[in-house]
Write an enzyme that holds these catalytic residues in place. Structure first.
Site, PDB file in Angstrom:
ATOM      1  N   ARG A  78      21.415  38.964  -3.393  1.00  0.00           N
ATOM      2  CA  ARG A  78      20.855  38.328  -2.190  1.00  0.00           C
ATOM      3  C   ARG A  78      19.400  37.905  -2.424  1.00  0.00           C
ATOM      4  O   ARG A  78      18.925  36.928  -1.839  1.00  0.00           O
ATOM      5  CB  ARG A  78      20.951  39.265  -0.989  1.00  0.00           C
ATOM      6  CG  ARG A  78      20.190  40.577  -1.142  1.00  0.00           C
ATOM      7  CD  ARG A  78      20.191  41.395   0.129  1.00  0.00           C
ATOM      8  NE  ARG A  78      19.612  42.707  -0.094  1.00  0.00           N
ATOM      9  CZ  ARG A  78      18.939  43.387   0.824  1.00  0.00           C
ATOM     10  NH1 ARG A  78      18.755  42.881   2.036  1.00  0.00           N
ATOM     11  NH2 ARG A  78      18.447  44.584   0.550  1.00  0.00           N
ATOM     12  N   GLU A 102      26.934  33.664  15.266  1.00  0.00           N
ATOM     13  CA  GLU A 102      27.353  33.135  13.971  1.00  0.00           C
ATOM     14  C   GLU A 102      28.313  31.959  14.070  1.00  0.00           C
ATOM     15  O   GLU A 102      28.229  31.006  13.279  1.00  0.00           O
ATOM     16  CB  GLU A 102      27.989  34.257  13.141  1.00  0.00           C
ATOM     17  CG  GLU A 102      27.022  35.354  12.743  1.00  0.00           C
ATOM     18  CD  GLU A 102      26.840  36.418  13.818  1.00  0.00           C
ATOM     19  OE1 GLU A 102      26.039  37.340  13.595  1.00  0.00           O
ATOM     20  OE2 GLU A 102      27.504  36.308  14.875  1.00  0.00           O
ATOM     21  N   PHE A 117      30.206  38.759   9.225  1.00  0.00           N
ATOM     22  CA  PHE A 117      30.008  37.826  10.328  1.00  0.00           C
ATOM     23  C   PHE A 117      30.275  36.379   9.907  1.00  0.00           C
ATOM     24  O   PHE A 117      30.864  35.605  10.660  1.00  0.00           O
ATOM     25  CB  PHE A 117      28.586  37.959  10.878  1.00  0.00           C
ATOM     26  CG  PHE A 117      28.195  39.379  11.186  1.00  0.00           C
ATOM     27  CD1 PHE A 117      29.095  40.247  11.784  1.00  0.00           C
ATOM     28  CD2 PHE A 117      26.942  39.861  10.843  1.00  0.00           C
ATOM     29  CE1 PHE A 117      28.737  41.560  12.066  1.00  0.00           C
ATOM     30  CE2 PHE A 117      26.583  41.171  11.120  1.00  0.00           C
ATOM     31  CZ  PHE A 117      27.475  42.034  11.733  1.00  0.00           C
TER      32      PHE A 117
END
Length: 316
Positions: free
Chosen positions: A10, A58, A83
């Protein structure tokens, strides 16, 4: 011996977005109130006018991304995998997949290694969900170097892309100076003649280490990194099946619908050999330290080596 450098994929996602923005003025980033966690905050600070926080909504974010793509932008819509793939699935399917829009989905915090956040956030189903969407490209990088290269390749690619990133810092084993990334092409990391271990994400490095353990016991294991799960590199998979006669798959994802399923489907159609899947079984995760959970669920080099030895004994 040099210290092993570890980095969460990430982190590379955030870095790559910031670097891409310098050369791609139509790139925009969307987030769902998680910029600090997804690391899109790096982009937000550098290019605030091209960053859109859509709040904890989302599905709406995916719709906004679709609109931006239809207007000629290259949107990266970012949130946790649970999500981005789970909560927003219907919008991703109908508003991005169906019109085949140029949206890139940056899904972080995937898999068991989310750790203490527990079962509700440990998304082990996202690859399976995204595989069902026609035309969706799915990329699951193995380390920080590959993650950054994957983001840049996705930006240059025309069409929807699902990018899967992790929370846990994992070893970097690729050399940024020499590494070449190509969507849809697997990479053979180690030659082998007795069995092939096909891995994706953080399980790639674990598979390389497992192969070393197996080598010490006289088992020659080929290791292949499949960073692109869809489209799958069927050539490298079937070549390995024909040459070694036995395949082990390893993924930080459910054994239902992920890499193992994709490999088994390809092998069954073209070159039938036994395929043993290592991943999360038909169960939910639970809260705990990421490293401990990976071992508990068998997502580690020791279990890969054990399952491979058992398969070689049974089938060879």
């Amino acid at each position: 011996m040099a210290d092993v450098i570890k980095k969460a994929t990430r982190e590379s996602y955030g870095e790559a977005l910031k670097e891409l923005a310098e050369e791609c003025d139509n790139l925009v980033v969307l987030d769902a109130d998680l910029a600090e966690a997804t690391k899109t905050v790096m982009f937000k600070k550098a290019y605030p006018e091209r960053f859109f926080d859509c709040g904890i909504a989302e599905a709406n974010m995916m719709g906004v991304a679709a609109g931006l793509a239809a207007a000629g932008k290259i949107p990266f819509a970012s949130s946790f995998a649970m999500f981005a793939a789970g909560r927003a699935f219907e919008i991703v399917r109908n508003s991005i997949g169906y019109p085949h829009l140029n949206v890139k989905i940056g899904a972080t915090h995937a898999g068991i290694s989310v750790g203490e956040d527990g079962a509700t956030h440990q998304c082990n189903e996202d690859i399976a969900l995204m595989r069902t969407i026609p035309g969706m490209t799915i990329i699951n990088p193995a380390d920080g170097v590959e993650a950054k290269a994957a983001v840049k390749a996705a930006a240059a690619f025309e069409g929807p892309v699902y990018l899967r990133f992790g929370r846990l810092a994992t070893p970097i084993f690729n050399d940024e100076a020499t590494y070449k990334f190509e969507i849809g092409k697997g990479i053979e990391l180690k030659a082998g003649t007795d069995v092939t271990i096909i891995a994706t994400g953080l399980m790639v490095n674990e598979s390389v280490e497992a192969a070393k353990m197996l080598e010490a016991e006289g088992i020659s294991a080929r290791v292949i990194n499949i960073h692109t799960i869809k489209p799958l590199d069927r050539d490298i998979v079937c070549k390995a099946a024909k040459e070694t006669g036995l395949i082990i798959t390893a993924e930080e994802h459910s054994i239902i619908g992920g890499l193992g399923s994709a490999v088994a489907e390809a092998v069954a159609e073209e070159c039938p050999v036994p395929v043993i899947k290592i991943g999360v079984n038909d169960e939910f995760g639970h809260s705990g330290p990421a490293a401990d959970l990976l071992k508990e669920f068998g997502l580690c080099r020791e279990n890969i080596a054990l399952k491979t030895k058992e398969a070689v004994k049974k089938f060879k």
